[in-house]
Write a protein that holds these residues in place. Sequence first.
Motif: not given
Length: 130
Positions: A69-79, A85-91
């Motif tokens: 996810g780090a390469d998705f270029e998505e602001d909400d995947l900010n962790i 190369k991982d990226a996360s979001i919390f709910f």
Amino acid sequence: MKEEIQTYNDIQTSDDKAICNVLAQTIDNELTEAESKIWHAHPVWFLDGNPIVGYSKQKAGWRLMFWSGADFEEDDLNIKGKKFKDASIFFSTVEQINTKDLERWLNKSRDIQWDYKNIVKRKGQLERLK
């Protein structure tokens, strides 16, 4: 939804179960070709044996993690992961889940992949697959 993932979701509190069910159903609907299973005690979806997306309960809430996810270029995947190369979001509530965003991220997860499947063989080095 795969039975072992439904069982995992069912043992959560009612609010947490709602979050898990929305995540699992959306992932299943978008990544129809993916294999899913409980991996390291959490639901994870794989494409060709490569981990793509999964979720787990943490202090901050439910963490939805995309391995590439780090390469998705998505602001909400900010962790972002520090080593990979991982990226996360919390709910913390089901209302926080924007399924349109989730569907977009899942489509990107199909097109942007790093090779985690062979990371041990490559002694911790990641190579881009797609």
